[in-house]
Structures are given as structure tokens and as C-alpha cells.
Design a protein around this motif. Structure first.
Motif, PDB file in Angstrom:
ATOM      1  N   GLU A 165      50.196 -30.160 -91.481  1.00 21.86           N
ATOM      2  CA  GLU A 165      51.355 -30.549 -91.798  1.00 21.86           C
ATOM      3  C   GLU A 165      51.299 -32.174 -91.390  1.00 21.86           C
ATOM      4  O   GLU A 165      50.650 -32.373 -90.353  1.00 21.86           O
ATOM      5  CB  GLU A 165      52.484 -30.046 -90.764  1.00 21.86           C
ATOM      6  N   SER A 211      54.406 -25.821 -99.145  1.00 22.98           N
ATOM      7  CA  SER A 211      54.397 -25.130 -97.775  1.00 22.98           C
ATOM      8  C   SER A 211      54.282 -23.854 -97.652  1.00 22.98           C
ATOM      9  O   SER A 211      54.250 -22.953 -96.778  1.00 22.98           O
ATOM     10  CB  SER A 211      55.823 -25.591 -97.084  1.00 22.98           C
ATOM     11  N   ARG A 230      58.060 -35.196 -95.170  1.00 21.23           N
ATOM     12  CA  ARG A 230      57.173 -34.154 -94.435  1.00 21.23           C
ATOM     13  C   ARG A 230      56.299 -33.627 -95.620  1.00 21.23           C
ATOM     14  O   ARG A 230      56.768 -33.005 -96.619  1.00 21.23           O
ATOM     15  CB  ARG A 230      57.840 -33.006 -93.810  1.00 21.23           C
ATOM     16  N   THR A 289      52.892 -30.632 -96.617  1.00 24.16           N
ATOM     17  CA  THR A 289      51.592 -29.974 -96.282  1.00 24.16           C
ATOM     18  C   THR A 289      50.320 -30.402 -97.174  1.00 24.16           C
ATOM     19  O   THR A 289      50.341 -30.392 -98.218  1.00 24.16           O
ATOM     20  CB  THR A 289      52.041 -28.512 -96.698  1.00 24.16           C
TER      21      THR A 289
END
Length: 484
Positions: free
Chosen positions: A208, A264, A242, A244
Motif C-alpha cells: 500500500e 485493492s 492511497r 495498491t
């Protein structure tokens, strides 16, 4: 660069084959053998032609200054991205829990409320919960309480903020969560330590990260993934987001190649638990209606001291895609249903597929919600595992049967195209596949109850068989007959 073209030996071999066919026709070879040889020669000619075209085409060299080569490389890159977009993600069963926000309103101090939220986050992580839904009894529509960002926030906003904060890896929290009064005591909570909370010295296929300012070039974005060096991803993204990131199997931070941003859900599809998501619902009916999964929850369980008493090993949960387990507050789920305008007049048991008492014969008059969550998730662990195992076994069985029928249909098509020389070989394949499927099916019926296994298997098989039968047996067979 230009490549000189020459007649390849394979092309000469094809001409020889055609001459041999002409001689066979003159001496009266049987029609069946002639058709077979014609088919083989035609296929070999196509294969050799493709091989010659590949040899004649110039190789792409990314280091030279050829504009055509760079255009071709860009086209290939776009084609790869398009194919990745068209790839359907694997369907994975999920488990969600619904928690009332009223449990926070009954806590007298901020530090105790923080500890309560931490217990819920720990329970959700321990039992691999995919989604936590925080619901009010009668909240305002189209309102996200966390976005209000006031110091004196509601119980729902407080619980959502703490749950999201704890689920976020430690190295991302400073960038994603500004200072807030509700976060004063989060340092007292034990860490969740799920698989995506990697340490600085650890390496994993996914990490992450958060996008940061200072793009390395015009086609990429710098991402902080909690390592000694930032990585570059192959997309232009706004800072503070944010993401991944696919890091690869080997540890290599010195590579200049950009990393790829993935969904994600990608680590979850590969069997890795990747934390939980948090959602707000203004009442209990919104928990069901506003499901984030396509098609909604297909099985909903309510928990209450007034529910049915069934032992864990006797409880049978049917095969599911998305399961929801709902918990009540101080007055139970009954109060939440009574105050919901969409569910007025309904009994609490009628709003769920099953309404259970997961802790019968309790010594205390009341069981707190955070205690009920731990007790109930342990109670449901074995039934959920059985349901997922039945689903997996039924999927394997349906796929095996589907492949068996596919081979049989291919044999029929070969017969209609007058290629009988392959019939015996394909028949042996079909017969062996059929015996494997039969043995698998019979053994599975002994492991699971017959009626449930058959119903689940039939559900997975029926769509595949009907459409494949119509498309291949009728359409392809008629087309083969027309060619003849």
C-alpha cells in the motif's frame, strides 16, 4: 532496417506436398484420404506463410530513433492495457459485519470509546472480515459523517474514523489522516498487524502506498510505499491518494522501470487478506440496499438473544457470494428495525435469512456488542468454512463436467468434418474424462449431503452447458455440413 526475402525451405516443402497431392489424384487415391491430405497441406501452408511473414518483418528496437518502431511499441502497450481492462476479476466470496453506531454514544469517555473501536477493528482483522458497515438508527440521507470533520462528531463518524485509521498501514497514516481530536488516544491501541501492514525491511508482491508531490517525469507519479526509496508508478495521479502497488517477487528498488497500480482487490483474488473496508449506512435497511457488491448480499444473518439456538456444527449456511452478519446495540436489532421506516411492522426475524442466538445460556444479563462480535465470529467460523468449501468443490465439479462435454462436442464436430482419423483418439480422451468426473461426483456426494451438492453443482453447470451446447453443437455442426 530492410530484410532481404528468400524462398524458405518450408515453402518449397509445401510445393512438394501439393505436387504429391496432384500425383495422388491422378492415380486414384480415395476421396477420404485425399481430403485429409488436402487439409494437412492447407494448414501447413498457412503456418509456413505466417512464419515467413514474421521473419520478413523488422524487429523493434527501443534504442534506435525509428519513429515507426516507437509507434508500434506504443500500439502494443495500448493493446496490453486494453486486454488487462477486459480481464474479468475472479469472483471471491466476502464476509461483512454490520455494527450500530449507538454503542459509541453509550461510552462515557473518549479513551474508553477509542478502546471499544479498537476491539471491533481487532475482531474484524482476526476473522478476515472484508467489510465493516457502521449504521445509525435514523440518520440523514446522503450524508457522510466523517466528511463533517468537526471536533465534536457523532458516534458513527468517530467509529468510522478509528476503524479506517487502524486499517491503514502505519507509514501512511500521517499523510492520509490530519490531526483530529478523535485520534488523541489511538496510540494506546494494539496494532492490527494484517498482511498489508509491512515493515520497512519486509518485501511483498504488493504494498500500500500514497502518491506524493514531485513527479519524476511526465508519465509517472512518485509513491511512498514505506521503503527507503520512493517508487514510480505508470500513471499520473493526484497527490495524497492511497493506491495498491505491484512490487514484483524480487526485492529491487534500483530499477528505473515504473511499477503498476492495481486494484485493492487483486491481493484478495490471490488469497491474501488485505484488510477491511468501512461503509456508513443511515439505517438498518440501508445496510442491505446500499451494498457495495453487485447483486447485493445473498445471505443475511441477524444475531440476538431472542434468536434461534442452533449449535455451530449443526448450522448450515448455503453457498454464498456475499455474506452479511448484523449485530445490534444496547436494545438489540429489534430497536433498529422498529425505528426504520422501511421495515416498520416487520418482525426482527423476517428481515434476515436466519436469526440466531450465538451465545445461549449466558451468565450475564447482557452481552456487550464488542463481546458479541468476537463470540459470534468464532461461532460462524466453521459453518462459513463449510459453505466456502462446498462452493469451491461444486465449482471444480461443474468445470470438470463442462470440459468433458466440451471434448464430446469437439468429437462430434470432427466427425461431421469427415476427419474420422482423429475419432478414436478423442473418444479415449472423452471416456477417460467422463470416468474421472463420475468418480469425483460420487466421492463428493459421500462427503457432502447429496441434495445440497447436486443443487449447487447444477446451479454452476446449467448456464455453461446450455449456451455451449447451442453455440457449438448446432451452429458449428451446421457450418461444417455446409462446407461439405
Amino acid at each position: 532496417m530492410d530484410v532481404e526475402t528468400k524462398d524458405s525451405p518450408s515453402r518449397n516443402n509445401t510445393e512438394k506436398d501439393l505436387v504429391i497431392l496432384h500425383v495422388k489424384k491422378e492415380i486414384g487415391v480415395s476421396t477420404k484420404t485425399l481430403k485429409r491430405d488436402q487439409f494437412i497441406a492447407r494448414e501447413m501452408g498457412k503456418k509456413n506463410k505466417r512464419r515467413d511473414e514474421d521473419a520478413e518483418s523488422p524487429q523493434l528496437n527501443p534504442n534506435d530513433g525509428n519513429g515507426d518502431d516507437s509507434d508500434n511499441a506504443k500500439k502494443l502497450k495500448k493493446k496490453k492495457k486494453k486486454n488487462k481492462k477486459n480481464e474479468k476479476p475472479k469472483e471471491r466470496a466476502t464476509v461483512s459485519i454490520a455494527v450500530p453506531a449507538s454503542i459509541i454514544d453509550n461510552v462515557p469517555t473518549l479513551d474508553l470509546a477509542t478502546r471499544l473501536a479498537g476491539q471491533i477493528a481487532r475482531a474484524a482483522t482476526i476473522f478476515c472480515i472484508d467489510e465493516v458497515v457502521v449504521f445509525d438508527n435514523n440518520g440523514e440521507p446522503n450524508r457522510d459523517p466523517v466528511m463533517e470533520n468537526s471536533d465534536d462528531e457523532s458516534g458513527a463518524a468517530f467509529l468510522i474514523r478509528i476503524l479506517r485509521y487502524l486499517e491503514t498501514p502505519q507509514y501512511l497514516r500521517k499523510a492520509l489522516f490530519p490531526m483530529h481530536n478523535s485520534l488523541r488516544f489511538v496510540g494506546l491501541l494494539p496494532p492490527l498487524d494484517p498482511p498489508h501492514h509491512l515493515r520497512k525491511h519486509e518485501w511483498g508482491p504488493y504494498r500500500e502506498g500514497v502518491t506524493i508531490n514531485g513527479n519524476s517525469n511526465s508519465t509517472g507519479t512518485l509513491v511512498d510505499v514505506g521503503l527507503a526509496k520512493h517508487v514510480v508508478v505508470d500513471q499520473l495521479l493526484e497527490p495524497g491518494r492511497r493506491v495498491t502497488v505491484a512490487m514484483g517477487a524480487e526485492r529491487n528498488l534500483d530499477s528505473d522501470l515504473p511499477r503498476q497500480v492495481v486494484s485493492s482487490s487483486k491481493p484478495r483474488e490471490e488469497g491474501e487478506y488485505w484488510g477491511y473496508q468501512v461503509r456508513y449506512a443511515r439505517n438498518i435497511s440501508s445496510v442491505f440496499k446500499d451494498c457495495m457488491h453487485k447483486g447485493g448480499y445473498d445471505y443475511i444473518i441477524g444475531t440476538s438473544e431472542h434468536g434461534q439456538i442452533i449449535k455451530s456444527h449443526e448450522l448450515e449456511i448455503p453457498s454464498f457470494r456475499h455474506l452479511l452478519i448484523a449485530f445490534g446495540g444496547l436494545a438489540g436489532l429489534e430497536e433498529s428495525i422498529e425505528e426504520d421506516d422501511n421495515l416498520k411492522g416487520k418482525n426482527a426475524g423476517d428481515a434476515f435469512n436466519v436469526y440466531l442466538n450465538t451465545c445461549p445460556h449466558q451468565g450475564s444479563r447482557t452481552i456487550r456488542t464488542e463481546e458479541a462480535i468476537l463470540i459470534s465470529l468464532q461461532y460462524f467460523q466453521e459453518p462459513i468454512s463449510r459453505a466456502l468449501q462446498t462452493r469451491s468443490t461444486a465449482t471444480v465439479a461443474s468445470t470438470s463436467v463442462f470440459l468433458c462435454f466440451q471434448l464430446i462436442l469437439q468429437t462430434v464436430a470432427a466427425m461431421l468434418q469427415d476427419r474420422m482419423n482423429t475419432f478414436e483418439f478423442v473418444f479415449v480422451q472423452n471416456f477417460s474424462c467422463f470416468m474421472v468426473v463420475l468418480i469425483f461426483f460420487v466421492s463428493s456426494c459421500f462427503v457432502y449431503e447429496l441434495n445440497k451438492f447436486v443443487s449447487v453443482t447444477f446451479f454452476f453447470c446449467v448456464n455453461k452447458f446450455v449456451f455451449y451446447f447451442i453455440e457449438n453443437l448446432i451452429y458449428d455442426s451446421c457450418r461444417a455440413l455446409c462446407k461439405e
